[in-house]
Write a protein that holds these residues in place. Structure first.
Motif, short mmCIF file in Angstrom:
data_model
loop_
_atom_site.label_atom_id
_atom_site.label_comp_id
_atom_site.label_asym_id
_atom_site.label_seq_id
_atom_site.Cartn_x
_atom_site.Cartn_y
_atom_site.Cartn_z
N ALA A 112 0.83 -1.21 0.00
CA ALA A 112 0.00 0.00 0.00
C ALA A 112 0.87 1.25 0.00
CB ALA A 112 -0.94 0.00 1.21
N VAL A 113 1.93 1.25 0.79
CA VAL A 113 2.84 2.40 0.83
C VAL A 113 3.54 2.58 -0.52
CG1 VAL A 113 4.99 3.26 1.86
CG2 VAL A 113 3.16 2.38 3.34
N ALA A 114 3.99 1.50 -1.12
CA ALA A 114 4.66 1.59 -2.43
C ALA A 114 3.71 2.17 -3.47
CB ALA A 114 5.16 0.22 -2.87
N ARG A 115 2.47 1.72 -3.49
CA ARG A 115 1.49 2.25 -4.44
C ARG A 115 1.22 3.73 -4.15
NH1 ARG A 115 -4.82 0.34 -5.26
NH2 ARG A 115 -5.24 1.67 -7.07
N SER A 116 1.13 4.09 -2.89
CA SER A 116 0.90 5.48 -2.52
C SER A 116 2.03 6.37 -2.99
CB SER A 116 0.73 5.61 -1.01
OG SER A 116 -0.46 4.99 -0.58
N ARG A 117 3.25 5.92 -2.81
CA ARG A 117 4.39 6.72 -3.26
C ARG A 117 4.31 6.98 -4.76
NH1 ARG A 117 8.24 3.11 0.37
NH2 ARG A 117 8.36 4.47 2.22
N GLU A 118 3.96 5.96 -5.50
CA GLU A 118 3.83 6.12 -6.96
C GLU A 118 2.69 7.07 -7.30
OE1 GLU A 118 4.64 6.20 -10.75
OE2 GLU A 118 5.92 5.23 -9.27
N ASN A 119 1.57 6.94 -6.61
CA ASN A 119 0.43 7.82 -6.87
C ASN A 119 0.74 9.27 -6.52
OD1 ASN A 119 -1.02 5.69 -7.86
ND2 ASN A 119 -2.30 5.44 -6.06
#
Length: 182
Positions: A112-119
């Motif tokens: 979830a954190v990795a996806r958030s960083r990308e978003n």
């Protein structure tokens, strides 16, 4: 930690770098408070509270998906969030965390954190901190990325404080900052 992920906010940096650095510091501290625990550790509680580190991992994974996928970009938050009947099961993430393995909880939060960083990178490229979210709140307004980042910093800071107390009760780990090599 990846070299492009700040360990903390700059002493005198831009608004973007300060907000991102502040959020990353909270994420890093939270990860350190939860790091290396087995199921018993992740399910430990301080009476009378029902909050556990496992519940915090799952809750913050939900918050990341809700704010940075659904609210910010209008994207499907993904599994397991899009499979829950939230009206019938409010607080599901807190209760269901006890059924997950430590590996599942850590992986859920980390992804979830990795996806958030990308978003966040995507949103910054599409309008910077002033970029408005897809989501419209109760008052009919859409928050800016700036506001969402501030909200997430606040969310993490509150839960890091809870994690401090729980982790200290488990094995005595205390401290404000993770070790430099974490």
């Amino acid at each position: 930690m990846s070299e492009d992920i700040p360990l903390e906010p700059p002493v005198a940096g831009s608004e973007v770098d300060t907000l991102i650095g502040s959020l990353e510091r909270q994420r890093r501290t939270f990860a350190w408070k939860c790091e290396g625990l087995d199921a018993a550790g992740l399910n430990a509680r301080l009476a009378p509270s029902a909050i556990t580190l496992g519940g915090l991992l799952k809750h913050l994974a939900l918050v990341e998906a809700d704010y940075f996928a659904w609210r910010l970009l209008g994207e499907d938050p993904g599994v397991p969030w899009n499979t829950v009947d939230w009206e019938a099961e409010p607080g599901w993430e807190w209760r269901s965390a006890a059924d997950d393995t430590p590996e599942q909880l850590y992986a859920l939060w980390e992804s979830a954190v990795a996806r958030s960083r990308e978003n966040v990178r995507k949103a910054l490229a599409e309008g910077g901190l002033d970029r408005l979210a897809h989501h419209t709140g109760r008052g009919g307004q859409s928050p800016s990325l700036r506001r969402i980042l501030a909200d997430l910093i606040e969310e993490y800071a509150r839960h890091v404080g809870q994690a401090d107390l729980i982790r200290e009760s488990i094995d005595g780990r205390v401290g404000e900052d993770p070790p430099a090599d974490f």
